[in-house]
Enzyme design. Structure first.
Site, PDB file in Angstrom:
ATOM      1  N   LEU A 146     -12.555 -48.869  21.310  1.00 34.35           N
ATOM      2  CA  LEU A 146     -12.681 -48.287  22.641  1.00 34.35           C
ATOM      3  C   LEU A 146     -14.099 -47.878  22.999  1.00 34.35           C
ATOM      4  CD1 LEU A 146      -9.418 -46.140  22.629  1.00 34.35           C
ATOM      5  CD2 LEU A 146      -9.806 -48.294  23.829  1.00 34.35           C
ATOM      6  N   ALA A 202      -2.947 -43.225  15.319  1.00 34.94           N
ATOM      7  CA  ALA A 202      -2.829 -43.516  13.895  1.00 34.94           C
ATOM      8  C   ALA A 202      -2.893 -42.275  13.017  1.00 34.94           C
ATOM      9  CB  ALA A 202      -3.924 -44.493  13.463  1.00 34.94           C
ATOM     10  N   THR A 203      -3.619 -41.250  13.453  1.00 30.89           N
ATOM     11  CA  THR A 203      -3.796 -40.062  12.614  1.00 30.89           C
ATOM     12  C   THR A 203      -3.769 -38.801  13.475  1.00 30.89           C
ATOM     13  OG1 THR A 203      -6.214 -40.130  12.810  1.00 30.89           O
ATOM     14  CG2 THR A 203      -5.233 -41.314  10.944  1.00 30.89           C
ATOM     15  N   TYR A 229     -19.867 -33.573  21.956  1.00 31.69           N
ATOM     16  CA  TYR A 229     -18.409 -33.412  21.897  1.00 31.69           C
ATOM     17  C   TYR A 229     -17.896 -32.532  23.035  1.00 31.69           C
ATOM     18  CZ  TYR A 229     -13.741 -32.328  20.279  1.00 31.69           C
ATOM     19  OH  TYR A 229     -12.382 -32.181  20.222  1.00 31.69           O
ATOM     20  N   GLY A 279     -10.391 -39.983  19.992  1.00 33.96           N
ATOM     21  CA  GLY A 279     -11.609 -39.214  20.179  1.00 33.96           C
ATOM     22  C   GLY A 279     -12.412 -39.146  18.898  1.00 33.96           C
ATOM     23  N   LYS A 290     -15.789 -33.570  26.546  1.00 36.26           N
ATOM     24  CA  LYS A 290     -14.489 -32.979  26.881  1.00 36.26           C
ATOM     25  C   LYS A 290     -14.551 -32.231  28.210  1.00 36.26           C
ATOM     26  CE  LYS A 290     -12.200 -34.332  23.219  1.00 36.26           C
ATOM     27  NZ  LYS A 290     -11.051 -35.267  23.307  1.00 36.26           N
TER      28      LYS A 290
END
Length: 254
Positions: free
Chosen positions: A42, A10-11, A150, A71, A154
């Site tokens: 999610l 979406a972005t 974060y 994310g 990852k």
């Protein structure tokens, strides 16, 4: 023309990649929490199953590619949400869509980060993620910090990809990852606005060797290549697209 599915379309980077793929005549099935072909949260098991089931219904003949792009940034609260979306949802959807990818010998393109190497694989949060223990990972990270949440998520998802490359390739599915640096998206804006992390991000952005942070198009251009026929021999690769920041910080590591 090809059929792709992606989360987080979406972005930001996801929206730009979706636009580029659609402009190329491809079909893109988009999953997002507010706007998309499939609406799913999610961070939850039910949301992940909704995403997988929706994609299966919309692409019964298989997928040429899957991009788990959704994310959350290091300022998301609670921090356990970062673990849930950035790691556990990614792994769950990749596993759930494997059959569709095998049908078309498709590929998976993960979204890592140039911050991932900043958290060691031996870190207990990363280890809980890799062990598949969502409860333990979430409980632990809620007592730590946003950077570890974060970057650690990852790191974990990139290690998961590398550890499963051989298995998936044997079934005809290639897996790779792109590792962006600071990219100007709505999520990044939230980090810049944070009293604690904002100044750190600005200082880091000012240090990028090429002289500027990335725009979504810079990352999407590389991702589109990695999904194309021209990249058919890429397997298990991690592309740092960060204006030289990784090389600046870790010149002797590659």
């Amino acid at each position: 023309m090809r059929t792709y599915a992606m989360t987080g379309g979406a972005t930001g980077i996801g929206a730009e990649l979706k636009r580029q793929l659609q402009d190329g005549g491809h079909t893109v099935i988009s999953v997002d929490i507010k706007e998309g072909d499939i609406i799913a949260d999610l961070s939850t098991v039910d949301g992940r199953e909704t995403a997988i089931g929706g994609i299966q219904r919309m692409a019964p003949d298989g997928l040429d590619g899957f991009i788990p792009c959704a994310g959350l940034p290091p300022v998301a609260k609670p921090l356990s949400l970062i673990a849930q979306v950035n790691y556990f949802a990614v792994v769950a959807t990749v596993k759930g869509l494997r059959g569709l990818l095998e049908k078309k010998k498709g590929s998976v393109l993960f979204v890592s980060s140039n911050s991932a190497p900043m958290v060691a694989v031996e870190d207990s949060f990363v280890q809980n993620c890799l062990a598949g223990d969502e409860e333990a990972a979430c409980t632990e990270i809620d007592g730590r910090d946003g950077h570890t949440a974060y970057a650690g998520s990852k790191r974990a998802v990139t290690v998961w990809m590398r550890r499963h490359v051989v298995e998936y390739a044997a079934a005809g599915v290639r897996m790779n990852a792109v590792a962006p640096g600071i990219t100007m998206t709505p999520l990044t804006d939230r980090v810049f606005a944070d009293a604690e992390l904002g100044p750190v991000m600005k200082e880091f952005g000012d240090s990028v060797p090429v002289g500027r942070p990335a725009q979504p198009v810079d990352i999407a251009n590389v991702m589109r290549f990695m999904l194309s026929d021209e990249a058919s021999y890429l397997c298990g690769s991690v592309f740092f697209v960060d204006g030289g920041s990784d090389a600046m910080m870790r010149a002797d590591d590659f």
